[in-house]
Each structure stands twice: as structure tokens, then as C-alpha cells.
Design a protein around this motif. Sequence first.
Motif, PDB file in Angstrom:
ATOM      1  N   GLY A  55       0.814  -1.217   0.000  1.00 27.74           N
ATOM      2  CA  GLY A  55       0.000   0.000   0.000  1.00 27.74           C
ATOM      3  C   GLY A  55       0.844   1.263   0.000  1.00 27.74           C
ATOM      4  N   ALA A  56       1.930   1.265   0.753  1.00 26.29           N
ATOM      5  CA  ALA A  56       2.819   2.431   0.781  1.00 26.29           C
ATOM      6  C   ALA A  56       3.458   2.653  -0.582  1.00 26.29           C
ATOM      7  N   ALA A  57       3.912   1.580  -1.211  1.00 27.10           N
ATOM      8  CA  ALA A  57       4.515   1.705  -2.542  1.00 27.10           C
ATOM      9  C   ALA A  57       3.488   2.182  -3.565  1.00 27.10           C
ATOM     10  N   THR A  58       2.293   1.642  -3.501  1.00 24.36           N
ATOM     11  CA  THR A  58       1.235   2.050  -4.431  1.00 24.36           C
ATOM     12  C   THR A  58       0.875   3.518  -4.230  1.00 24.36           C
ATOM     13  N   ALA A  59       0.785   3.944  -2.984  1.00 18.63           N
ATOM     14  CA  ALA A  59       0.477   5.349  -2.700  1.00 18.63           C
ATOM     15  C   ALA A  59       1.571   6.266  -3.225  1.00 18.63           C
ATOM     16  N   GLY A  60       2.813   5.867  -3.079  1.00 20.71           N
ATOM     17  CA  GLY A  60       3.923   6.669  -3.598  1.00 20.71           C
ATOM     18  C   GLY A  60       3.881   6.796  -5.108  1.00 20.71           C
ATOM     19  N   VAL A  61       3.626   5.690  -5.791  1.00 27.85           N
ATOM     20  CA  VAL A  61       3.526   5.722  -7.257  1.00 27.85           C
ATOM     21  C   VAL A  61       2.344   6.582  -7.682  1.00 27.85           C
ATOM     22  N   LEU A  62       1.211   6.419  -7.031  1.00 26.87           N
ATOM     23  CA  LEU A  62       0.017   7.191  -7.368  1.00 26.87           C
ATOM     24  C   LEU A  62       0.228   8.682  -7.123  1.00 26.87           C
ATOM     25  N   ALA A  63       0.849   9.022  -6.001  1.00 27.65           N
ATOM     26  CA  ALA A  63       1.103  10.435  -5.692  1.00 27.65           C
ATOM     27  C   ALA A  63       2.062  11.052  -6.708  1.00 27.65           C
ATOM     28  N   THR A  64       3.038  10.274  -7.150  1.00 34.94           N
ATOM     29  CA  THR A  64       3.966  10.775  -8.158  1.00 34.94           C
ATOM     30  C   THR A  64       3.262  10.976  -9.490  1.00 34.94           C
ATOM     31  N   ALA A  65       2.364  10.065  -9.820  1.00 34.86           N
ATOM     32  CA  ALA A  65       1.696  10.122 -11.124  1.00 34.86           C
ATOM     33  C   ALA A  65       0.616  11.193 -11.197  1.00 34.86           C
ATOM     34  N   VAL A  66      -0.218  11.318 -10.175  1.00 41.03           N
ATOM     35  CA  VAL A  66      -1.373  12.222 -10.269  1.00 41.03           C
ATOM     36  C   VAL A  66      -1.388  13.336  -9.228  1.00 41.03           C
ATOM     37  N   GLY A  67      -0.459  13.313  -8.301  1.00 44.34           N
ATOM     38  CA  GLY A  67      -0.404  14.348  -7.277  1.00 44.34           C
ATOM     39  C   GLY A  67      -0.881  13.833  -5.924  1.00 44.34           C
ATOM     40  N   ILE A  68      -0.433  14.538  -4.896  1.00 39.08           N
ATOM     41  CA  ILE A  68      -0.711  14.101  -3.529  1.00 39.08           C
ATOM     42  C   ILE A  68      -2.201  14.191  -3.204  1.00 39.08           C
ATOM     43  N   ARG A  69      -2.856  15.269  -3.612  1.00 39.41           N
ATOM     44  CA  ARG A  69      -4.281  15.418  -3.286  1.00 39.41           C
ATOM     45  C   ARG A  69      -5.115  14.296  -3.906  1.00 39.41           C
ATOM     46  N   TRP A  70      -4.853  13.967  -5.165  1.00 39.96           N
ATOM     47  CA  TRP A  70      -5.604  12.898  -5.822  1.00 39.96           C
ATOM     48  C   TRP A  70      -5.303  11.556  -5.173  1.00 39.96           C
ATOM     49  N   ALA A  71      -4.036  11.343  -4.796  1.00 45.67           N
ATOM     50  CA  ALA A  71      -3.677  10.080  -4.143  1.00 45.67           C
ATOM     51  C   ALA A  71      -4.376   9.949  -2.793  1.00 45.67           C
TER      52      ALA A  71
END
Length: 101
Positions: A55-71
Motif C-alpha cells: 500500500g505504501a509503494a502504491t500510494a507513492g507511485v500514485l502520488a507521483t503520477a497524479v499528485g498528492i491530493r488525488w492520491a
Amino acid sequence: MPGPVAAVGWALVVLKVGFDSVLMMTFRQQVTPPGLMARVNGTMRVLFTGAVALGAATAGVLATAVGIRWALGASAACLACVWIPVALSPIRRMTVLGTNP
């Protein structure tokens, strides 16, 4: 205002996690034969630790891809839906431990 709202939300998450831990452990103790208890608890610990890392890795990838607010929004939406599999599970309808409805 976002700070107090976030603090209350986090407090509710921590309360829920603590409550769920007690319920899950109690259920496992009731349905697991004594000779398998150590293996079941060890397996659950590995699965939950792995889920946190994934979950931490997925959140990091998602935040990098779409931004922290969207993640954070996606994470909140996922957390809001975790009750659905439990609500649909046959475990909720068990009346005698070890038997399915």
C-alpha cells in the motif's frame, strides 16, 4: 479548519483499526484448531505487513503520477469501501462457529 477535521478523521481510523484487530483475533482463536494457531497468526502477520508495504509503494507511485491530493482522495475512497466485502461475507451470517449458513 482542515487540521482539526484531519485529526478527528485520523482518530476514528485508529479507533477502527484497534477495534478490528480485537475482532479478527477473537474470530481466528474461535475457528482455528489450537495446533494451528501459531501458523495462522504468523501467516496473518506476514500478510498484513506485506499489505502495508504494498500500500505504501502504491500510494507513492500514485502520488507521483497524479499528485498528492488525488492520491489522498483515492486512498480515502478505498478506505470508505473496505466494509463492503465484510458486509457481503458469509461470516456475518454465521450463528455457530465453524458452520456456514
